[in-house]
Design a protein around this motif. Structure first.
Motif, short mmCIF file in Angstrom:
data_model
loop_
_atom_site.label_atom_id
_atom_site.label_comp_id
_atom_site.label_asym_id
_atom_site.label_seq_id
_atom_site.Cartn_x
_atom_site.Cartn_y
_atom_site.Cartn_z
N LEU A 77 0.84 -1.20 0.00
CA LEU A 77 0.00 0.00 0.00
C LEU A 77 0.87 1.26 0.00
CD1 LEU A 77 -2.65 -1.20 2.58
CD2 LEU A 77 -3.21 -0.43 0.27
N LEU A 136 -8.59 5.51 -4.14
CA LEU A 136 -7.79 4.29 -4.00
C LEU A 136 -6.36 4.66 -3.63
CD1 LEU A 136 -7.38 1.22 -4.46
CD2 LEU A 136 -7.04 1.71 -6.87
N GLU A 137 -5.87 4.05 -2.56
CA GLU A 137 -4.47 4.25 -2.12
C GLU A 137 -4.15 5.72 -1.90
OE1 GLU A 137 -3.15 2.37 -5.55
OE2 GLU A 137 -3.57 0.37 -4.82
N GLN A 138 -5.05 6.41 -1.20
CA GLN A 138 -4.85 7.83 -0.95
C GLN A 138 -4.39 8.11 0.49
OE1 GLN A 138 -5.21 10.16 -3.48
NE2 GLN A 138 -5.49 8.33 -4.73
N GLN A 139 -4.40 7.08 1.34
CA GLN A 139 -4.09 7.32 2.75
C GLN A 139 -2.57 7.35 2.97
OE1 GLN A 139 -6.79 5.86 5.80
NE2 GLN A 139 -7.22 4.13 4.48
N LEU A 199 -5.23 -3.56 -5.36
CA LEU A 199 -4.47 -2.32 -5.43
C LEU A 199 -4.36 -1.78 -6.87
CD1 LEU A 199 -1.49 -3.22 -3.03
CD2 LEU A 199 -3.74 -2.31 -2.46
N ALA A 247 -7.07 0.48 4.74
CA ALA A 247 -7.99 0.11 3.66
C ALA A 247 -7.53 0.73 2.35
CB ALA A 247 -9.40 0.57 3.99
N PRO A 248 -7.49 -0.06 1.28
CA PRO A 248 -7.11 0.52 -0.01
C PRO A 248 -8.08 1.63 -0.44
CG PRO A 248 -6.96 -1.87 -0.10
CD PRO A 248 -7.62 -1.53 1.20
N ARG A 249 -9.37 1.45 -0.16
CA ARG A 249 -10.37 2.43 -0.59
C ARG A 249 -11.02 3.10 0.61
NH1 ARG A 249 -11.41 2.65 -6.50
NH2 ARG A 249 -10.66 0.65 -7.25
N ARG A 250 -11.32 4.38 0.45
CA ARG A 250 -12.08 5.08 1.49
C ARG A 250 -13.17 5.88 0.82
NH1 ARG A 250 -9.58 6.78 7.04
NH2 ARG A 250 -11.67 7.64 7.10
#
Lengths: 153, 351
Positions: free
Chosen positions: A89, A102-105, B105, B194-197
């Motif tokens: 991630l 997607l993958e923004q955190q 991903l 989590a990959p998505r939020r």
């Protein structure tokens, strides 16, 4: 024996079906490329990942006394398992358009916080163990020798 | 550990088959429209369990690693075959789980069709697992009957068997709690891995393919857009005519094959109204087509109960669909894989 035979028969059938279908659709499944990945997975796991964890374990035996080592090992196992999921991630972060959510955190920061939490809990558990061991040691030294009237003879 | 892994692999395999059925159902047994959260549940389980299985499998393999160096490698032909099938299981399971996770991903660093290999390799993984269980059943029974702590500990001064289980459960538990929020909304505040939020997505619904990725920006925004309905009585509508149709409003989940899902408020005319107008009915098979020129999911079929319950959505969560959500018109149906809810609709064909 009947259960084992049934399980084994179903297992072999499913396995062969999967292999057959992979070869049957070789233009899309690329069996040769897939075989390379299958072999690489075992080589990376058995040849790099596990020996690395064992080397870490070996270093730990020289760094910590047994009682503390258990908690350090436990915290490292838990943290390592979280990291296995978090590292891809972290690597992929920002690779996709933001609207996909997607993958923004900030996964690196989040992994760091989780590892600190895991080691914090392990530290508390270790402290509790030390206190417990000390109390037991004190109680053991305070045991009175049996008095004459304790005997039922 | 083995028992939990067995359950996880079984859940993944079964929910995976259900997901595959969404894409290629038999004509005589179409996907149901109820419960509306059916696919949300099964695919959420599939991905969450799959992610949890990665750490569990690694711990299990770590625990049995010394057996890799057993000498002689096999005392009999049968044992040799058995060890070979374990090698097949280990390599197939590692590739299956990691490529599945990388798919979540949106990362495809391999030279094959992901969906097809993920499906067929699942048979290899589950088949070799069943074979392994069949061979080891007496040992498994003995292991399950032995309480923790009564076995001789190989490393008395190090982490005990119980300690390893506690640490593994803690690590895996944290992975589940911090990723499952992308489908299980009560855990959303904790979904830091989590990959998505959904809360960071436009209209609070994530997007799998943007309008630019689909190459439809210009044509979807064009004032010449029309919806063509093909059937015994074909007709077409411009956007004003579509918006003039009587709309319905429903709360329906959008559940993606990649494991995220979110419940949303959708508004638009019912598909069945247009199907009837074109000469079809609830029993018709319907093909919907997107403005996309390429891609596996530019079309999708509806049949059975989903024909009557599908909405041609113009609004999402109270506002007009954004371009990335499928403007000017998209399909949304209950208990339906996310990508089959075709976006940027341009044609409906009653078959």
């Amino acid at each position: 024996m009947r259960t084992r035979l049934a399980l084994g028969t179903v297992g072999v059938t499913l396995l062969l079906f999967g292999v057959f279908r992979i070869f049957q659709n070789s233009d899309r499944t690329n069996p040769r490329g897939l075989a390379r990945w299958l072999i690489a997975a075992v080589v990376i796991h058995d040849g790099i990942l596990v020996p690395t964890t064992m080397a870490v374990g070996f270093v730990l035996t020289h760094l910590f006394r047994p009682r503390m080592r258990r908690y350090v090992q436990g915290a490292l196992v838990a943290s390592g398992l979280i990291a296995i999921i978090a590292v891809p991630l972290i690597d992929r972060r920002g690779s996709q358009p933001a609207v996909k959510a997607l993958e923004q955190q900030n996964y690196g920061l989040h992994l760091g916080i989780l590892v600190v939490l895991v080691f914090g809990v392990a530290g508390l558990a270790y402290t509790a163990q030390v206190v417990l061991d000390r109390r037991q040691a004190v109680n053991a030294t305070n045991v009175r020798p049996p008095a004459a009237h304790d005997s039922d003879t | 550990m083995g028992r939990v892994l067995g359950i996880c692999f079984t859940v993944c395999f079964m929910t995976g088959l259900l997901s595959h059925y969404q894409y290629q159902p038999w004509t005589w047994l179409p996907e149901p429209a109820h419960p509306i959260w059916g696919y949300r549940l099964t695919q959420g389980l599939h991905v969450t369990t799959g992610i949890a299985t990665i750490p569990l499998l690694l711990v299990k393999l770590w625990a049995v690693y010394p057996k890799l160096f057993a000498w002689p490698p096999a005392k009999s032909l049968a044992e040799g075959v058995e060890r070979l099938t374990i090698a097949v299981f280990v390599s197939a399971a590692l590739v299956e789980l990691f490529t599945g996770f990388f798919n979540v991903l949106d990362w495809y660093p391999w030279p094959w069709d992901f969906v097809m290999v993920h499906r067929f390799l699942a048979y290899v993984v589950f088949g070799s697992l069943l074979l392994h269980i069949a061979v080891k059943l007496p040992i498994i029974k003995e292991g399950l009957a032995t309480p923790l702590g009564t076995r001789a500990n190989a490393q008395p001064s190090g982490l005990s068997r119980r300690g390893l289980l506690v640490a593994s459960a803690a690590g895996t538990g944290i992975v589940v709690v911090t990723t499952a929020g992308q489908t299980f909304s009560p855990l959303r505040p904790l979904d830091v891995l989590a990959p998505r939020r959904a809360d960071s997505a436009p209209q609070h619904v994530p997007i799998n393919k943007t309008a630019d990725q689909a190459g439809v920006r210009g044509i979807a925004l064009s004032s010449s857009w029309r919806l063509t309905v093909v059937g015994p009585r074909s007709f077409d509508l411009d956007l004003a005519a579509v918006e003039a149709l009587a709309p319905v409003q429903h709360h329906l989940p959008l559940a993606c094959v990649e494991g995220w899902s979110v419940s949303a408020h959708w508004q638009g005319p019912l598909l069945i109204d247009l199907v009837r107008r074109a000469g079809g009915d609830e029993g018709s098979r319907v093909l919907v087509t997107s403005l996309e020129q390429y891609g596996s999911y530019r079309t999708s079929y509806l049949e059975g109960p989903q024909v009557a319950s599908a909405i041609l959505a113009t609004h999402l969560n109270g506002v007009r669909l954004t371009l990335d959500h499928g403007y000017p018109l998209r399909l949304i149906a209950p208990d339906r894989a996310g990508v089959l809810n075709t976006k940027w609709l341009t044609e409906i064909e009653v078959l």
